[in-house]
Design a protein around this motif. Sequence first.
Motif, PDB file in Angstrom:
ATOM      1  N   ARG A  62       0.816  -1.224   0.000  1.00 28.00           N
ATOM      2  CA  ARG A  62       0.000   0.000   0.000  1.00 28.00           C
ATOM      3  C   ARG A  62       0.847   1.270   0.000  1.00 28.00           C
ATOM      4  O   ARG A  62       0.298   2.371  -0.018  1.00 28.00           O
ATOM      5  CB  ARG A  62      -0.901   0.026   1.243  1.00 28.00           C
ATOM      6  N   ALA A  63       2.163   1.109   0.057  1.00 34.05           N
ATOM      7  CA  ALA A  63       3.021   2.285   0.228  1.00 34.05           C
ATOM      8  C   ALA A  63       2.797   3.337  -0.859  1.00 34.05           C
ATOM      9  O   ALA A  63       2.913   4.535  -0.607  1.00 34.05           O
ATOM     10  CB  ALA A  63       4.480   1.853   0.256  1.00 34.05           C
ATOM     11  N   GLY A  64       2.483   2.908  -2.075  1.00 35.27           N
ATOM     12  CA  GLY A  64       2.336   3.876  -3.170  1.00 35.27           C
ATOM     13  C   GLY A  64       0.923   4.391  -3.341  1.00 35.27           C
ATOM     14  O   GLY A  64       0.622   5.028  -4.355  1.00 35.27           O
ATOM     15  N   ALA A  65       0.037   4.109  -2.380  1.00 34.17           N
ATOM     16  CA  ALA A  65      -1.360   4.532  -2.548  1.00 34.17           C
ATOM     17  C   ALA A  65      -1.465   6.052  -2.553  1.00 34.17           C
ATOM     18  O   ALA A  65      -0.793   6.729  -1.777  1.00 34.17           O
ATOM     19  CB  ALA A  65      -2.210   3.946  -1.423  1.00 34.17           C
ATOM     20  N   PRO A  66      -2.301   6.592  -3.414  1.00 34.43           N
ATOM     21  CA  PRO A  66      -2.483   8.049  -3.460  1.00 34.43           C
ATOM     22  C   PRO A  66      -3.327   8.526  -2.286  1.00 34.43           C
ATOM     23  O   PRO A  66      -3.893   7.710  -1.554  1.00 34.43           O
ATOM     24  CB  PRO A  66      -3.244   8.242  -4.778  1.00 34.43           C
ATOM     25  N   PRO A  67      -3.452   9.850  -2.127  1.00 35.59           N
ATOM     26  CA  PRO A  67      -4.313  10.358  -1.044  1.00 35.59           C
ATOM     27  C   PRO A  67      -5.743   9.852  -1.211  1.00 35.59           C
ATOM     28  O   PRO A  67      -6.198   9.604  -2.331  1.00 35.59           O
ATOM     29  CB  PRO A  67      -4.270  11.873  -1.242  1.00 35.59           C
ATOM     30  N   LYS A  68      -6.426   9.745  -0.096  1.00 33.09           N
ATOM     31  CA  LYS A  68      -7.804   9.237  -0.096  1.00 33.09           C
ATOM     32  C   LYS A  68      -8.745  10.167  -0.860  1.00 33.09           C
ATOM     33  O   LYS A  68      -8.588  11.389  -0.797  1.00 33.09           O
ATOM     34  CB  LYS A  68      -8.281   9.168   1.355  1.00 33.09           C
ATOM     35  N   ASP A  69      -9.695   9.587  -1.584  1.00 34.48           N
ATOM     36  CA  ASP A  69     -10.731  10.375  -2.240  1.00 34.48           C
ATOM     37  C   ASP A  69     -11.734  10.820  -1.165  1.00 34.48           C
ATOM     38  O   ASP A  69     -12.354   9.990  -0.517  1.00 34.48           O
ATOM     39  CB  ASP A  69     -11.427   9.493  -3.290  1.00 34.48           C
ATOM     40  N   PRO A  70     -11.868  12.149  -0.949  1.00 36.69           N
ATOM     41  CA  PRO A  70     -12.708  12.603   0.179  1.00 36.69           C
ATOM     42  C   PRO A  70     -14.207  12.589  -0.105  1.00 36.69           C
ATOM     43  O   PRO A  70     -15.008  12.847   0.786  1.00 36.69           O
ATOM     44  CB  PRO A  70     -12.225  14.042   0.388  1.00 36.69           C
ATOM     45  N   ARG A  71     -14.615  12.317  -1.328  1.00 35.77           N
ATOM     46  CA  ARG A  71     -16.049  12.415  -1.621  1.00 35.77           C
ATOM     47  C   ARG A  71     -16.841  11.323  -0.893  1.00 35.77           C
ATOM     48  O   ARG A  71     -16.361  10.196  -0.764  1.00 35.77           O
ATOM     49  CB  ARG A  71     -16.290  12.293  -3.132  1.00 35.77           C
ATOM     50  N   PRO A  72     -18.064  11.670  -0.445  1.00 37.88           N
ATOM     51  CA  PRO A  72     -18.862  10.636   0.226  1.00 37.88           C
ATOM     52  C   PRO A  72     -19.267   9.529  -0.764  1.00 37.88           C
ATOM     53  O   PRO A  72     -19.411   9.787  -1.956  1.00 37.88           O
ATOM     54  CB  PRO A  72     -20.106  11.403   0.708  1.00 37.88           C
ATOM     55  N   LYS A  73     -19.438   8.312  -0.241  1.00 39.63           N
ATOM     56  CA  LYS A  73     -19.845   7.183  -1.094  1.00 39.63           C
ATOM     57  C   LYS A  73     -21.081   6.518  -0.503  1.00 39.63           C
ATOM     58  O   LYS A  73     -21.257   6.510   0.715  1.00 39.63           O
ATOM     59  CB  LYS A  73     -18.732   6.140  -1.154  1.00 39.63           C
ATOM     60  N   THR A  74     -21.888   5.946  -1.355  1.00 41.29           N
ATOM     61  CA  THR A  74     -23.102   5.281  -0.867  1.00 41.29           C
ATOM     62  C   THR A  74     -22.817   3.808  -0.558  1.00 41.29           C
ATOM     63  O   THR A  74     -21.770   3.272  -0.917  1.00 41.29           O
ATOM     64  CB  THR A  74     -24.212   5.312  -1.934  1.00 41.29           C
ATOM     65  N   GLU A  75     -23.833   3.196   0.023  1.00 48.24           N
ATOM     66  CA  GLU A  75     -23.742   1.774   0.377  1.00 48.24           C
ATOM     67  C   GLU A  75     -23.573   0.875  -0.833  1.00 48.24           C
ATOM     68  O   GLU A  75     -23.188  -0.278  -0.695  1.00 48.24           O
ATOM     69  CB  GLU A  75     -25.021   1.371   1.096  1.00 48.24           C
ATOM     70  N   ASP A  76     -23.888   1.381  -2.014  1.00 46.53           N
ATOM     71  CA  ASP A  76     -23.707   0.556  -3.215  1.00 46.53           C
ATOM     72  C   ASP A  76     -22.267   0.057  -3.312  1.00 46.53           C
ATOM     73  O   ASP A  76     -21.997  -0.988  -3.895  1.00 46.53           O
ATOM     74  CB  ASP A  76     -24.041   1.358  -4.488  1.00 46.53           C
ATOM     75  N   VAL A  77     -21.333   0.843  -2.773  1.00 51.33           N
ATOM     76  CA  VAL A  77     -19.939   0.369  -2.789  1.00 51.33           C
ATOM     77  C   VAL A  77     -19.347   0.156  -1.401  1.00 51.33           C
ATOM     78  O   VAL A  77     -18.333  -0.523  -1.262  1.00 51.33           O
ATOM     79  CB  VAL A  77     -19.013   1.312  -3.612  1.00 51.33           C
ATOM     80  N   THR A  78     -20.015   0.725  -0.386  1.00 50.80           N
ATOM     81  CA  THR A  78     -19.427   0.557   0.954  1.00 50.80           C
ATOM     82  C   THR A  78     -20.029  -0.632   1.712  1.00 50.80           C
ATOM     83  O   THR A  78     -19.468  -1.073   2.711  1.00 50.80           O
ATOM     84  CB  THR A  78     -19.616   1.821   1.822  1.00 50.80           C
ATOM     85  N   GLY A  79     -21.157  -1.143   1.215  1.00 48.90           N
ATOM     86  CA  GLY A  79     -21.828  -2.239   1.931  1.00 48.90           C
ATOM     87  C   GLY A  79     -21.135  -3.572   1.721  1.00 48.90           C
ATOM     88  O   GLY A  79     -21.672  -4.473   1.073  1.00 48.90           O
ATOM     89  N   THR A  80     -19.951  -3.706   2.272  1.00 48.52           N
ATOM     90  CA  THR A  80     -19.154  -4.917   2.041  1.00 48.52           C
ATOM     91  C   THR A  80     -19.083  -5.776   3.300  1.00 48.52           C
ATOM     92  O   THR A  80     -19.573  -5.390   4.360  1.00 48.52           O
ATOM     93  CB  THR A  80     -17.714  -4.551   1.655  1.00 48.52           C
ATOM     94  N   ARG A  81     -18.403  -6.914   3.161  1.00 49.85           N
ATOM     95  CA  ARG A  81     -18.178  -7.759   4.344  1.00 49.85           C
ATOM     96  C   ARG A  81     -16.894  -7.366   5.066  1.00 49.85           C
ATOM     97  O   ARG A  81     -16.493  -7.994   6.025  1.00 49.85           O
ATOM     98  CB  ARG A  81     -18.059  -9.220   3.893  1.00 49.85           C
ATOM     99  N   GLY A  82     -16.187  -6.386   4.502  1.00 51.77           N
ATOM    100  CA  GLY A  82     -14.972  -5.902   5.167  1.00 51.77           C
ATOM    101  C   GLY A  82     -13.697  -6.609   4.738  1.00 51.77           C
ATOM    102  O   GLY A  82     -12.689  -6.564   5.440  1.00 51.77           O
ATOM    103  N   ASN A  83     -13.731  -7.252   3.576  1.00 50.73           N
ATOM    104  CA  ASN A  83     -12.497  -7.900   3.086  1.00 50.73           C
ATOM    105  C   ASN A  83     -11.457  -6.862   2.670  1.00 50.73           C
ATOM    106  O   ASN A  83     -11.796  -5.714   2.389  1.00 50.73           O
ATOM    107  CB  ASN A  83     -12.796  -8.761   1.864  1.00 50.73           C
ATOM    108  N   ASP A  84     -10.225  -7.302   2.625  1.00 49.13           N
ATOM    109  CA  ASP A  84      -9.144  -6.476   2.086  1.00 49.13           C
ATOM    110  C   ASP A  84      -8.584  -7.161   0.844  1.00 49.13           C
ATOM    111  O   ASP A  84      -8.692  -8.378   0.700  1.00 49.13           O
ATOM    112  CB  ASP A  84      -8.020  -6.337   3.120  1.00 49.13           C
TER     113      ASP A  84
END
Length: 546
Positions: free
Chosen positions: A149-171
């Motif tokens: 993950r070292a090269g990951a860019p800054p986080k996208d600050p925009r809010p997101k809906t459950e359509d993409v956040t409603g996960t089981r929490g996998n990585d």
Amino acid sequence: MPRYQHYGAQTAQGQMPMPPPSRPQSAAQYAGAPVPQMAHYAPHGYAQQALPPQQQAQQPPPPQQQHMMLPPHMRPQSAPHYPQPPLPQQPPHLQHAQQQLGYPTHAAQHYAAYAQQPPAQPQHAQHVPLAASSAQHAAPPLPDQPSARAGAPPKDPRPKTEDVTGTRGNDFEDYFLKRELLMGIFEAGFERPSPIQEESIPIALAGRDILARAKNGTGKTAAFVIPVLERVDPAKAAIQIVLLVPTRELALQTSQVCKDLGKHLGLEIMVSTGGTSLKDDILRLYNTVHILVATPGRLLDLANKGVAVLNQVVAVVMDEADKLLSPDFQALIEGLFEYLPPTRQILCYSATFPIKVKDFKDKFMRQPYEINLMEELTLKGVTQYYAFVEERQKVQCLNTLFAKLQINQSIIFCNSVNRVELLAKKITELGYSCFYIHAKMLQSHRNRVFHDFRNGACRNLVSSDLFTRGIDIPSVNVVINFDFPRSAETYLHRIGRSGRFGHLGLAVNLITFDDRFNLYKIEKDLETTIQPIPPSVNPELYAFSG
Ligand SMILES: Nc1ncnc2c1ncn2[C@@H]1O[C@H](COP(=O)(O)OP(=O)(O)OP(=O)(O)O)[C@@H](O)[C@H]1O
């Protein structure tokens, strides 16, 4: 009572007045605006960016009478040209994803053992939630190594809906992917898998056929690209993966996703579509190609000529699978399958899967694992409105929308190539920057328009259904159906060009009297409600001020 019957009764709430069906409309009351001539209209999809200031001043304002045809909230303000907010920067993670990040070469060697671990074990195929077991099998980074993950860019600050956040929490680390692949994923700004990625990646890694349905913009592309990138053997000089898509622009976009996510894998990725030089494709195929992203006609041509050798293919992906199985493509697809080995894995993805897929499934797929993440059909983040207009009022209504809405970038859909060109011309004449695109343009012009619009060179794009499916331009926050589509599938894919990856978006439909039955049917098919557009649209519903 069918919903279309009450549209006329709702004018008090501010939508376009609906003429009673039996009352003929007087031309004076509903006449369309005479549109000024515009010398600066440029062909090939490039309308002018914006008029120079002195010429803007010369442009006649739309006649006042015309404004009066619109209900008060839809009337433009006094200025003839309405300033729009400046074009935004791409979100930080997207800018960053385009930069090359230098990685110490020893990192790859150091992790070779980890990378060579066998692909996912059968328990993935049994659909064991990985979150519960990830602690047991995710390889922790070695103490002296930076995380992938070292090269990951800054986080996208925009809010997101459950359509993409409603996960089981996998990585992503849970899937035992090659370290080089993980690096590409994180550098693209992906933090965690979306629901369709969680469902699809482990099953695809296990080699099973998949038939997957998930909402627009929720990450289906990476859901198939990640497992196929993992499966390719870079040491084997053969086409191992075929990715089929229905349009040339989507092929370019998908190959770019493969290149971005797989940038540390050392793979050869080729795009092959109609509208480009066949000779160039043939010459390219003399060299190694691991992944071939193609439209079906061109690939079948190359296979028939014996140039594209497909007998080593381990997986074939069909994105927008329902479109690829429509009568337009079906014969080509079946022809292509004759060249593929019987052992190939088949991965099919779309937001819409009608019954016709069943024949293909029965004929070619081996007990596909079916994923359906569409209990609800429309995106949570996309607000849908309609404005009731006469055909001749549409341009003026669009003018008003441009003035009133906070458009980051918009795609405006028309139902025919002719209407795309005419509308682009009118928008330009109104003084707004606008490109257009449709399938009858030269491919080189199409590519340029796509490239430049994606890079924010222009705020508005008028399009035919060429851009209805799959096109991913994250800055688009408004979709306007200048012409209302005929089918629910087309409607769903069109409005899904905004609200990408769970972000907010707005869809505005210009509805004529003739469209009312269709509006009612599409609302019913999609179990959604399209509300009349209010006098002012709350920007919080679709515009990110950050
Ligand atoms: N895990 C993730 N984290 C962050 N962003 C992601 C992730 N997966 C995908 N994205 C982004 O989400 C956007 C939409 O993804 P994609 O184009 O794959 O959607 P889709 O489901 O294929 O949409 P459509 O049905 O319209 O083709 C892209 O900009 C992509 O980069």
